[in-house]
Write an enzyme that holds these catalytic residues in place. Structure first.
Site, PDB file in Angstrom:
ATOM      1  N   LYS A  48     -25.606 -21.081  16.756  1.00 54.70           N
ATOM      2  CA  LYS A  48     -26.290 -20.876  15.470  1.00 54.70           C
ATOM      3  C   LYS A  48     -25.221 -20.446  14.470  1.00 54.70           C
ATOM      4  CE  LYS A  48     -28.849 -17.931  17.738  1.00 54.70           C
ATOM      5  NZ  LYS A  48     -30.221 -18.312  17.403  1.00 54.70           N
ATOM      6  N   ARG A  49     -25.587 -20.367  13.191  1.00 53.69           N
ATOM      7  CA  ARG A  49     -24.601 -19.895  12.216  1.00 53.69           C
ATOM      8  C   ARG A  49     -24.100 -18.505  12.626  1.00 53.69           C
ATOM      9  NH1 ARG A  49     -23.492 -23.043   7.450  1.00 53.69           N
ATOM     10  NH2 ARG A  49     -22.198 -21.266   6.888  1.00 53.69           N
TER      11      ARG A  49
ATOM     12  N   LYS B   1     -27.537 -12.193  13.330  1.00 60.26           N
ATOM     13  CA  LYS B   1     -27.790 -12.962  14.554  1.00 60.26           C
ATOM     14  C   LYS B   1     -27.135 -12.314  15.780  1.00 60.26           C
ATOM     15  CE  LYS B   1     -28.395 -17.316  12.018  1.00 60.26           C
ATOM     16  NZ  LYS B   1     -29.749 -17.743  12.387  1.00 60.26           N
TER      17      LYS B   1
ATOM     18  N   LYS C 183     -35.860 -25.635  20.645  1.00 62.84           N
ATOM     19  CA  LYS C 183     -35.160 -26.779  21.254  1.00 62.84           C
ATOM     20  C   LYS C 183     -34.725 -26.446  22.671  1.00 62.84           C
ATOM     21  CE  LYS C 183     -33.829 -28.000  16.641  1.00 62.84           C
ATOM     22  NZ  LYS C 183     -32.977 -27.563  15.539  1.00 62.84           N
TER      23      LYS C 183
END
Length: 907
Positions: free
Chosen positions: A632-633, A638, A744
């Site tokens: 992810k970024r 995060k 996903k």
């Protein structure tokens, strides 16, 4: 008619046989040019239907050591489309025709890229008739149209997705094989259309797929950036950015439409005359549209994504030229064409640059001209104005604003209705609010758009006047509802006071829309409880939730055909357009054969990804190890830093007890840091530094590897996600709006270790919380900590020896011996000003990781949990999300009806 299975073939000298009784699957599948699925050439001469087996070098789907049953054969044929001899012959002819006439090459001089373009044009031929027919159908039926405006569309590659949606995959594979070419090599020639940063842009791409698959008359509108998201290189452990010149070889999927070029104005001033307000002395830039077809899943519908490119008008700066001035004037054309030059590479961060505001206005001004032109004409091919009653606009047009980036659509629509169509304010405002709707994607304060008034006035003088008037009328309404509450007025104003006055774009979107939604239930609840609380109290009916989803076409059928086949064998293939049917897999949760099939597909995908890593990254990994992904970024919220602390702790534990039986792990982290985000770049440097130490320690061996995946993008995700065992979704509770990578991974058979944040909450509901590894503080715990004694990192550091050891190693240069203080800033961040409370969740995270290790030692129980997760994925289809938008916001009804093919009569 009987079915006769073809001959036994030895595959590339490995001893593996197809259709025989022995297959050394691993060697056969992952020998340099891997065999991956079996293609059936259908020969219908005589009474029997002969299926002869062809060997292909393609993505793994299923490796079988015995002849396929009739049922299996039908499934393989139907999921990938029928490869009849006529289809194959026709494709070969078209391929050769394009090679010759379109590319002007023959087989003697053609390159792999030429072959890719010939194939892409061949597949595109199958889109064109459906594309034209779809637009005819919409003009005939005159449905309400949906306009999804986004500054980002992260499309990835188009070729394979188009083949899947048109059921051409098997026929194209067969044709390419017969032409002596390698399908996978041709697919790898395609550039990613990287016109997005991350989740928001990829969500827009999934939504386009679902809108077409659900038969909505929908259009995606954005910018055709000449340079997309930068290519990331890792040099000596550091991120280095390279320009993504994705158009340098041309783009076979787009069609320029210069006949629909539109003027867009900037700067200038306003004149208030008896005939209304005039915007004069403005600079004009032309918006040139490029259309890309968006095929629905096997329903003959092909919608349009229209991306605008900036062009200078012919007379740009040439009004007073002399010889010297002429040259400079021509060179200066680049200045206005810079509007569509490059995508801003920031994710969840607002950068108040003039060029960015220009981009935001450019896309909405061009798009609204298109929307109104289309609203006014009624029949296909007619340019005569047939509809002029703008009170009908909300019944024929729905505009969805993907975050605040297209917020200028609201004052621009008002400008058009007031100044050009001469509606009065009340009628124009009613039309505007009933037409527009707004999706919020973040609660992070640094991500919210606030434009300085001075910049606004300079660039868009008329729009600032309109925003002032919207604000004046809105604050009157608030004052009427909440008399005497001046604090509320200042909180809700569209104009933020202070030394530098600013326009709050989120407030503009809420006031100018009839619906406002968050993108996961917990996110929507946080919005109305905090960020938009005042607006919710004023107009609660506006606020909704629309939990994000992903398209199962790209994220299962295309990227993981083996898993799609195994599922189709058990429950049929209708799940591809009705993902709720996956819950029927719960019947097989204790079925040993199904458990074996799921585990086998996962192992094949892991082997294939291991080969990919070795080929492209020169890294050898243990395919028996647990594949643990956080992709992810790179952003503090995060919490890639929490993952780093686990890597170090696990490394220390192995070093402490090297003879203990440790669960082997390959921890892979991928993602891009915004070029100006220093902390994120330092996080990447820390991950690479940990990898340098861990991967070269002979005591650890292949029990732990740490790999940073360079240049993570859609195409790499399609390879990585099917191979994952564990998905890390570890943001601080209350910070991740939704997440879609989590979905996903879940759909592709990975288990999730995560906090109760974003869509993780609903994933735990759907699959059962016992089937995820949930840890850490909940939103209410974070709120209680903030309201109480606060977060003090030093307390955790002093109390938890493993945490202290890891931090001391980072601070003392254990991972950077040549520069002992390299990570001083990260240590300082974690110890003294960590907004995202990494240490507070450390202990629970470590305990949860221990549970992961224990379960992984029991493959059968692990796979049962995987089946529960796959079965719980139905809710997370973007088809469900779009159906809810359609019914609850746009006022249109989705349909699974197939429209007639181009060679059939329209009803």
């Amino acid at each position: 008619m009987s079915l006769l299975f073809g001959s036994v073939i030895d595959v590339q000298g490995t001893g593996a046989t197809v259709g025989g009784c022995d297959a050394k699957a691993e060697k056969c599948l992952f020998f340099q040019r891997a065999v991956s699925f079996f293609r059936f050439h259908i020969n219908t001469k005589g009474e029997d239907l002969h299926l002869s087996c062809f060997i292909a070098t393609r993505k793994p789907s299923s490796i079988m050591s015995k002849p396929l049953s009739d049922h299996e054969r039908k499934k393989q044929i139907s999921v990938r489309g029928l490869a009849g001899p006529e289809n194959v012959a026709e494709l070969k002819v078209a391929f050769n025709r394009h090679l010759h006439f379109t590319l002007v090459k023959d087989r003697n001089v053609a390159t792999k890229r030429d072959y890719y373009f010939a194939l892409a044009n061949t597949v595109r031929d199958h889109l064109v008739g459906r594309w034209i027919r779809t637009q005819q159908y919409y003009y005939e039926k005159d449905p309400k149209r949906v306009y999804y405006i986004s500054l980002e569309f992260y499309m990835g590659r188009t070729l394979q997705n188009t083949m899947v949606n048109l059921a051409l995959e098997n026929a194209c594979d067969e044709a390419i094989y017969q032409l002596g070419l390698d399908m996978e090599e041709l697919e790898d020639m395609e550039e990613d259309a990287g016109l997005g940063n991350g989740g928001l842009g990829r969500l827009a791409a999934c939504f386009l797929d679902s809108m077409a698959s659900l038969g909505l008359a929908a259009y995606g509108y954005g910018i055709r950036y000449e340079f997309g998201i930068f290519n990331q290189k890792i040099v000596n452990g550091w991120q280095v950015e390279e320009a993504d010149d994705w158009l340098r070889f041309g783009n076979p999927w787009e069609k320029a439409r210069p006949e629909y070029m539109r003027p867009v104005k900037f700067y200038g001033r306003t004149e208030h005359t008896p005939d209304g307000v005039k915007w004069v002395d403005a600079q004009v830039v032309l918006a040139l549209p490029y259309d890309t077809p968006i095929p629905g899943y096997r329903n003959n519908i092909v919608n349009t994504m229209r991306l605008w490119s900036a062009k200078a008008p012919c007379d740009f700066n040439l009004k007073d030229f002399n010889v010297g001035g002429y040259i400079q004037a021509v060179l200066d054309r680049n200045l206005c064409e810079n509007i569509s030059r490059v995508l801003y590479p920031n994710d969840n961060f607002f950068e108040g640059k003039e060029l960015r505001l220009k981009q935001e206005y450019f896309v909405v001004a061009a798009t609204l001209q298109d929307i109104i032109r289309r609203f006014k004409v009624s029949k296909f091919g007619s340019r005569e104005i047939a509809r002029t009653d703008f009170s009908e606009l909300p019944n024929k047009v729905a505009i969805q604003l993907n975050d605040t980036h297209p917020a200028m659509a609201i004052p621009e629509l008002m400008r058009v209705l007031l100044d050009e169509e001469k509606l009065d304010w009340d009628k124009a405002w009613d039309v505007c609010t009933r037409t527009c709707a707004y999706t919020n994607h973040t609660v992070l304060p640094e991500a919210l758009e606030r434009w300085p008034l001075d910049l606004f006035h300079h660039l868009l003088p008329r729009h600032l006047e309109i925003i002032f008037e919207i604000n004046r009328r809105f604050l009157e309404f608030v004052a009427f509802k909440f008399p005497g509450d001046n604090d509320r007025l200042s909180r809700m104003s569209l104009i933020e006071e202070g030394p530098c006055k600013k326009v709050n774009m989120a407030h503009l979107c809420i006031v100018g829309s009839h619906a406002v939604n968050g993108v996961a239930r917990i996110h929507s609840e946080i919005l109305i409880a905090t960020l938009f609380k005042d607006f919710y109290e004023l107009e609660p009916h506006k606020f909704q939730n629309k939990t994000n989803g992903i398209t199962p076409r790209r994220w299962l059928v295309m990227c993981n055909p083996g898993l799609a086949e195994v599922i189709a064998e058990r429950i049929g293939e209708d799940f591809v357009r009705d993902l709720d049917q996956l819950k029927n897999l719960l019947k097989f949760v204790n079925d040993d054969a199904f458990i074996r099939d799921i585990a086998k597909i996962k192992q094949e995908n892991k082997l294939k990804f291991a080969v990919h890593l070795e080929e492209h990254y020169k890294v050898k990994i243990n395919p028996q190890s647990m594949f643990d992904f956080q992709v992810k970024r790179i952003h503090e919220y995060k919490r890639q830093l929490l993952n780093c602390l686990h890597m170090i702790t696990y490394y220390n534990n192995i070093k402490k007890e090297p003879n203990k039986h440790w669960t082997p792990r390959t921890i892979m982290v991928g993602g891009k840091a915004a070029p100006g985000y220093h902390t994120a770049k330092m996080i990447i440097r820390l991950i690479t530094a940990i990898g340098d130490v861990v991967n070269n320690d002979p005591i650890v061996g292949d029990r732990l590897k740490v790999i940073f995946l360079e240049n993570y993008r859609v195409t790499l995700a399609e390879k990585a996600i099917p191979s994952a065992d564990l998905s890390e979704q570890i943001s601080t509770a209350g910070t991740e709006a939704s997440g879609t990578g989590n979905m996903k991974f879940m759909l592709n058979g990975a288990l999730t270790i995560g906090t109760m944040d974003g869509a993780n909450v609903e994933m735990a509901e759907e699959a059962g919380e016992e089937n995820l590894f949930i840890f850490g503080m909940r939103v209410e715990d974070v709120d209680a900590m903030d309201a109480g004694k606060g977060y003090h990192a030093i307390e955790y550091y002093n109390r938890i020896p493993q945490l202290k050891q890891a931090m001391d190693q980072i601070a003392g240069g254990f991972f950077s011996p040549k520069q002992p203080d390299l990570f001083k800033e990260l240590v300082d961040l974690l110890m003294h000003h960590d907004r995202f409370k990494v240490f507070a969740d450390y202990e629970d995270y470590m305990k949860s990781q221990e549970k992961v290790n224990e379960l992984y030692k029991n493959p059968k129980e692990w796979t049962k949990m995987v089946i529960h997760n796959i079965a719980g994925c139905g809710k997370f289809s973007s088809d469900r999300t779009i159906s809810q938008y359609a019914r609850e916001i746009w006022g249109v009804e989705p349909s699974l009806e197939k429209i007639p093919a181009p060679d059939e009569q329209l009803k």
